[in-house]
Design a protein around this motif. Structure first.
Motif, PDB file in Angstrom:
ATOM      1  N   GLU A 157       0.843  -1.204   0.000  1.00 11.97           N
ATOM      2  CA  GLU A 157       0.000   0.000   0.000  1.00 11.97           C
ATOM      3  C   GLU A 157       0.875   1.250   0.000  1.00 11.97           C
ATOM      4  N   PHE A 158       0.496   2.216  -0.834  1.00 11.54           N
ATOM      5  CA  PHE A 158       1.297   3.448  -0.946  1.00 11.54           C
ATOM      6  C   PHE A 158       0.583   4.682  -0.407  1.00 11.54           C
ATOM      7  N   LEU A 159      -0.575   4.489   0.252  1.00 11.11           N
ATOM      8  CA  LEU A 159      -1.297   5.675   0.730  1.00 11.11           C
ATOM      9  C   LEU A 159      -0.482   6.408   1.790  1.00 11.11           C
ATOM     10  N   ALA A 160      -0.711   7.714   1.896  1.00 14.35           N
ATOM     11  CA  ALA A 160      -0.104   8.488   2.972  1.00 14.35           C
ATOM     12  C   ALA A 160      -1.226   8.921   3.916  1.00 14.35           C
ATOM     13  N   GLU A 161      -0.935   8.984   5.205  1.00  9.99           N
ATOM     14  CA  GLU A 161      -1.950   9.397   6.155  1.00  9.99           C
ATOM     15  C   GLU A 161      -2.296  10.867   5.927  1.00  9.99           C
ATOM     16  N   GLY A 162      -3.539  11.191   6.215  1.00  8.03           N
ATOM     17  CA  GLY A 162      -3.986  12.575   6.008  1.00  8.03           C
ATOM     18  C   GLY A 162      -4.573  12.760   4.612  1.00  8.03           C
ATOM     19  N   SER A 215       9.908  -3.137  -3.990  1.00  6.93           N
ATOM     20  CA  SER A 215       9.522  -1.806  -4.478  1.00  6.93           C
ATOM     21  C   SER A 215       8.919  -0.963  -3.364  1.00  6.93           C
ATOM     22  N   LYS A 216       8.183  -1.606  -2.465  1.00 12.04           N
ATOM     23  CA  LYS A 216       7.570  -0.847  -1.370  1.00 12.04           C
ATOM     24  C   LYS A 216       8.654  -0.266  -0.456  1.00 12.04           C
ATOM     25  N   LEU A 217       9.621  -1.092  -0.098  1.00 14.02           N
ATOM     26  CA  LEU A 217      10.705  -0.596   0.768  1.00 14.02           C
ATOM     27  C   LEU A 217      11.498   0.479   0.026  1.00 14.02           C
ATOM     28  N   ALA A 219      10.448   2.506  -2.370  1.00 10.79           N
ATOM     29  CA  ALA A 219       9.681   3.765  -2.514  1.00 10.79           C
ATOM     30  C   ALA A 219       9.784   4.575  -1.226  1.00 10.79           C
ATOM     31  N   ASN A 220       9.593   3.927  -0.086  1.00 10.35           N
ATOM     32  CA  ASN A 220       9.678   4.681   1.175  1.00 10.35           C
ATOM     33  C   ASN A 220      11.097   5.191   1.424  1.00 10.35           C
ATOM     34  N   ALA A 221      12.091   4.390   1.048  1.00 11.18           N
ATOM     35  CA  ALA A 221      13.476   4.828   1.244  1.00 11.18           C
ATOM     36  C   ALA A 221      13.771   6.053   0.365  1.00 11.18           C
ATOM     37  N   ALA A 264      11.628  21.265   3.701  1.00 10.00           N
ATOM     38  CA  ALA A 264      12.500  21.059   4.871  1.00 10.00           C
ATOM     39  C   ALA A 264      11.629  21.052   6.120  1.00 10.00           C
ATOM     40  N   SER A 265      12.051  20.287   7.114  1.00 12.05           N
ATOM     41  CA  SER A 265      11.243  20.167   8.326  1.00 12.05           C
ATOM     42  C   SER A 265      12.131  19.806   9.498  1.00 12.05           C
ATOM     43  N   VAL A 266      11.482  19.719  10.660  1.00 14.25           N
ATOM     44  CA  VAL A 266      12.194  19.297  11.866  1.00 14.25           C
ATOM     45  C   VAL A 266      12.583  17.813  11.781  1.00 14.25           C
ATOM     46  N   SER A 271       4.871   6.096  11.123  1.00 11.23           N
ATOM     47  CA  SER A 271       5.206   4.735  11.566  1.00 11.23           C
ATOM     48  C   SER A 271       6.121   4.009  10.602  1.00 11.23           C
ATOM     49  N   CYS A 272       6.294   4.533   9.384  1.00  7.76           N
ATOM     50  CA  CYS A 272       6.916   3.662   8.375  1.00  7.76           C
ATOM     51  C   CYS A 272       8.308   4.032   7.865  1.00  7.76           C
ATOM     52  N   PHE A 273       8.599   5.310   7.650  1.00 12.14           N
ATOM     53  CA  PHE A 273       9.869   5.617   6.976  1.00 12.14           C
ATOM     54  C   PHE A 273      11.059   5.003   7.708  1.00 12.14           C
ATOM     55  N   ALA A 333       1.139  15.787  16.217  1.00  9.44           N
ATOM     56  CA  ALA A 333       1.020  14.696  15.237  1.00  9.44           C
ATOM     57  C   ALA A 333       2.211  14.733  14.269  1.00  9.44           C
ATOM     58  N   PHE A 334       2.480  13.604  13.603  1.00  8.99           N
ATOM     59  CA  PHE A 334       3.686  13.565  12.755  1.00  8.99           C
ATOM     60  C   PHE A 334       3.519  14.345  11.457  1.00  8.99           C
ATOM     61  N   LYS A 335       2.272  14.703  11.124  1.00 13.77           N
ATOM     62  CA  LYS A 335       1.988  15.593   9.989  1.00 13.77           C
ATOM     63  C   LYS A 335       0.570  16.097  10.169  1.00 13.77           C
ATOM     64  N   LYS A 336       0.160  17.064   9.350  1.00 14.40           N
ATOM     65  CA  LYS A 336      -1.199  17.591   9.518  1.00 14.40           C
ATOM     66  C   LYS A 336      -2.244  16.576   9.038  1.00 14.40           C
ATOM     67  N   GLY A 446       9.440  24.641  13.008  1.00 10.71           N
ATOM     68  CA  GLY A 446      10.003  23.391  12.493  1.00 10.71           C
ATOM     69  C   GLY A 446       9.303  22.909  11.238  1.00 10.71           C
ATOM     70  N   ARG A 447       8.323  23.683  10.750  1.00 10.45           N
ATOM     71  CA  ARG A 447       7.547  23.218   9.590  1.00 10.45           C
ATOM     72  C   ARG A 447       7.381  24.289   8.521  1.00 10.45           C
ATOM     73  N   ASN A 448       8.082  25.401   8.713  1.00 12.85           N
ATOM     74  CA  ASN A 448       7.926  26.530   7.795  1.00 12.85           C
ATOM     75  C   ASN A 448       6.463  26.891   7.560  1.00 12.85           C
TER      76      ASN A 448
HETATM   77  C1  UGA Z   1       4.499   7.654   3.759  1.00 18.88           C
HETATM   78  C2  UGA Z   1       4.519   7.608   2.230  1.00 18.88           C
HETATM   79  O1  UGA Z   1       4.321   8.933   1.721  1.00 18.88           O
HETATM   80  C3  UGA Z   1       3.425   6.685   1.702  1.00 18.88           C
HETATM   81  O2  UGA Z   1       3.531   6.578   0.280  1.00 18.88           O
HETATM   82  C4  UGA Z   1       3.597   5.307   2.332  1.00 18.88           C
HETATM   83  O3  UGA Z   1       2.553   4.443   1.903  1.00 18.88           O
HETATM   84  C5  UGA Z   1       3.564   5.430   3.832  1.00 18.88           C
HETATM   85  O4  UGA Z   1       4.624   6.342   4.271  1.00 18.88           O
HETATM   86  C6  UGA Z   1       3.841   4.133   4.551  1.00 18.88           C
HETATM   87  O5  UGA Z   1       4.379   3.217   3.995  1.00 18.88           O
HETATM   88  O6  UGA Z   1       3.479   4.142   5.726  1.00 18.88           O
HETATM   89  P1  UGA Z   1       3.065   8.926   5.594  1.00 18.88           P
HETATM   90  O7  UGA Z   1       4.163   8.518   6.488  1.00 18.88           O
HETATM   91  O8  UGA Z   1       1.674   8.646   5.995  1.00 18.88           O
HETATM   92  O9  UGA Z   1       3.262   8.236   4.157  1.00 18.88           O
HETATM   93  O10 UGA Z   1       3.141  10.494   5.305  1.00 18.88           O
HETATM   94  P2  UGA Z   1       4.136  11.412   4.424  1.00 18.88           P
HETATM   95  O11 UGA Z   1       3.323  12.440   3.764  1.00 18.88           O
HETATM   96  O12 UGA Z   1       5.019  10.612   3.566  1.00 18.88           O
HETATM   97  O13 UGA Z   1       5.008  12.137   5.541  1.00 18.88           O
HETATM   98  C7  UGA Z   1       5.961  11.432   6.311  1.00 18.88           C
HETATM   99  C8  UGA Z   1       6.768  12.420   7.132  1.00 18.88           C
HETATM  100  O14 UGA Z   1       7.626  13.189   6.305  1.00 18.88           O
HETATM  101  C9  UGA Z   1       5.912  13.441   7.892  1.00 18.88           C
HETATM  102  O15 UGA Z   1       6.461  13.658   9.164  1.00 18.88           O
HETATM  103  C10 UGA Z   1       6.016  14.679   7.037  1.00 18.88           C
HETATM  104  O16 UGA Z   1       5.804  15.871   7.755  1.00 18.88           O
HETATM  105  C11 UGA Z   1       7.447  14.572   6.548  1.00 18.88           C
HETATM  106  N1  UGA Z   1       7.692  15.322   5.295  1.00 18.88           N
HETATM  107  C12 UGA Z   1       7.028  15.001   4.159  1.00 18.88           C
HETATM  108  C13 UGA Z   1       8.645  16.348   5.291  1.00 18.88           C
HETATM  109  O17 UGA Z   1       9.266  16.636   6.322  1.00 18.88           O
HETATM  110  N2  UGA Z   1       8.875  17.020   4.125  1.00 18.88           N
HETATM  111  C14 UGA Z   1       8.230  16.722   2.962  1.00 18.88           C
HETATM  112  O18 UGA Z   1       8.499  17.367   1.927  1.00 18.88           O
HETATM  113  C15 UGA Z   1       7.278  15.678   2.995  1.00 18.88           C
END
Ligand code: UGA
Ligand code: NAD
Length: 469
Positions: A157-162, A215-217, A219-221, A264-266, A271-273, A333-336, A446-448
């Motif tokens: 699955e490639f969805l991102a939260e939010g 490919s999943k690993l 893509a996240n890397a 750029a961010s803090v 849970s995944c990266f 939260a880890f993102k909005k 930390g998030r501009n």
């Molecule tokens: C990420 C991937 O984007 C999804 O494709 C993948 O399916 C998912 O991991 C997974 O395998 O769990 P997610 O972690 O939900 O999705 O959210 P992202 O939008 O990727 O953000 C991850 C983190 O990176 C957040 O803390 C976000 O704020 C940060 N980020 C993202 C940055 O600091 N800068 C950016 O330009 C983008």
């Protein structure tokens, strides 16, 4: 009617299956989980996860062709296709501790499928797993299965939260990996037909099992690597007077690079990266590829460096001590657009500030007080040296309070930190915030999310990641 069962009603299982149910009215979808509170929440008006658009999708199909249940065995036994979307965290002890994926939940799900099945099934890896997991799963299923035919597919699955619902409605691609045998190809075709209800055919990619798993690993890397690259640049921008937003914009205009994922961010959270890169690192080490392992490790090292750098900047800017000073933490939260706090950089930043004896007032529109307390006192694992990192002590928690909004969190504070880019932070009345803060009033972004020039005009001292001071 084809029956689908998904084991694991989490951030992936719930939304993914709700969308399949919505888009495929002729398919009956059951989402099962061992957690009773989770299933009760899925069956209530307060879903267990916050995801824009999810309520609507669930309301449209729940009770029609979408069901949430704790009766795991019954629904697995009845299904033609079983998705496995259980958690696959990093192992915390034993062989590979700190890096390898813990497949305990996966294995127990596979053994249960083998036990209860009475008819042929397609078993789909939805969880993110190490390459070659399908081989292990095949062994478990075929050695226990009384001659029942199981086909294993990898459909990461490639969805991102939010943005999960948007991502599921309109995916860049759907990836299906299977065995290149007649039975394997038939199983791939069956799953392809499910997605073809709404995903254009050219976006459904088929491959062999190992390519899909890897490919999943990969893509996240790659995604995390982009963030570490821009974050590494942010440190250099601060040292030289360049502005990281301008650098990202200029770099991203190159069509070979592209503009996305260069904020750029803090530091990245979620849970995944980190988990998936560590998993990749471990696989490289096991395959005798230490140079490749080290290459990917540095993506996480830069992320840790970025979080530590942010804390150091706060303490050093505030005259080298934050002891007894109130600091408003805006966003946890880890993102909005999510209430998820797994691996959120806010945990490390808050812990760092607590060690320096700051008084924190935390506000996040979606994260509960209980969750934040749990996160700050949770035992964390140091991925590099398999030792436990000290959590914030119960006494340190006395330094933490919780606010109803950004104004309360910043009232009488010496400084405020933006740790999540919630939209509501962009439209705050900063004059009002400034008037109610101690002086000098510091902003650490930390998030501009803020405009540093406008805030400086009000009188704030502003530090924004990667921007001129
Ligand atoms: C990420 C991937 O984007 C999804 O494709 C993948 O399916 C998912 O991991 C997974 O395998 O769990 P997610 O972690 O939900 O999705 O959210 P992202 O939008 O990727 O953000 C991850 C983190 O990176 C957040 O803390 C976000 O704020 C940060 N980020 C993202 C940055 O600091 N800068 C950016 O330009 C983008
Ligand atoms: P999660 O923790 O939210 O959900 C997993 C669920 O599985 C839990 O509710 C748990 O109770 C249940 N479970 C565990 N073992 C079980 C068993 N034997 N029987 C029944 N239920 C069981 O996890 P998640 O965030 O949905 O992630 C699931 C997988 O998807 C992970 O491998 C993750 O890497 C991957 N993934 C996650 C995301 C994301 O955005 N969260 C995106 C893509 C891929």
């Amino acid at each position: 009617m084809v029956k689908i069962c998904c084991i694991g009603a989490g951030y992936v299982g719930g939304p993914t299956m709700a969308v399949i149910a919505l888009k495929c009215p002729s398919i009956e979808v059951a989402v099962v989980d061992i957690s009773q509170p989770r299933i009760s929440a899925w069956n209530s008006d307060h879903l267990p996860i916050y995801e824009p658009g999810l309520d609507d999708v669930v309301k449209q199909c729940r009770g029609k062709n979408l069901f949430f249940s704790n009766d795991v065995e019954k629904h697995v036994a009845e299904a033609d296709i079983v998705f496995v979307s259980v958690n696959t965290p990093t192992k915390s002890q034993g062989l590979g501790a700190g890096k390898a994926a813990d497949l305990t939940y996966w294995e127990s799900a596979a053994r249960m499928i083998a036990d209860v099945s009475k008819s042929a099934k397609i078993v789909v890896e939805k969880s993110t797993v190490p390459v070659k997991t399908a081989e292990a799963i095949e062994k478990i299923l075929t050695h226990n299965s009384k001659g029942i035919n199981f086909q294993i597919l990898s459909n990461p699955e490639f969805l991102a939260e939010g943005t999960a619902i948007q991502d599921l409605f309109n995916p860049d691609r759907v990836l299906i990996g299977g065995r290149e045998t007649p039975e394997g190809l038939k199983a791939v075709q069956t799953l392809k037909e499910v997605y073809a209800h709404w995903v254009p055919e050219e976006r459904i990619i088929c491959s062999n099992l190992w390519s899909a798993e890897l490919s999943k690993l990969a893509a996240n890397a790659f995604l995390a690597q982009r963030i570490s690259s821009v974050n590494a640049m942010s440190a250099l921008c601060e040292a030289t007077g360049a502005d990281v937003s301008q650098v990202s914009h200029a770099v991203g205009k190159d069509t070979r690079i592209g503009p996305k994922f260069l904020n750029a961010s803090v530091g990245f959270g979620g849970s995944c990266f980190q988990k998936d890169i560590l998993n990749l690192v471990y696989i490289c080490e096991c395959n005798g590829l230490p140079e490749v392992a080290n290459y990917w490790k540095h993506v996480i090292k830069i992320n840790d460096y970025q979080k530590a750098r942010f804390v150091n900047r706060i303490v050093s800017s505030m005259f080298n001590t934050v002891s007894g000073k109130k600091i408003g933490i805006l966003g946890f939260a880890f993102k909005k657009d999510t209430g998820d706090t797994r691996e959120t950089p806010a945990i490390d930043v808050c812990r760092g500030l607590l060690v320096d004896k700051a008084q924190l007032s935390i506000y996040d529109p979606q994260v509960s007080q209980d969750q934040i307390q749990k996160d700050l006192t949770m035992v964390k694992f140091d991925w590099e040296h398999p030792v436990l990192l000290k959590p914030a002590s119960p006494t340190a928690l006395k330094q933490v309070s919780f606010a109803w909004d950004a104004y309360e969190a910043s009232k009488d504070a010496h400084g405020i930190c933006f740790l999540t880019e919630w939209d509501e932070f962009k439209t705050l009345d900063f004059q009002k915030i400034y008037d109610n803060m101690q002086k000098p009033a510091f902003v650490f972004d930390g998030r501009n999310v803020v405009n540093p020039d406008k805030l400086r005009q009000i009188g704030f001292i502003v530090y924004s990641i990667g921007k001129p001071l």
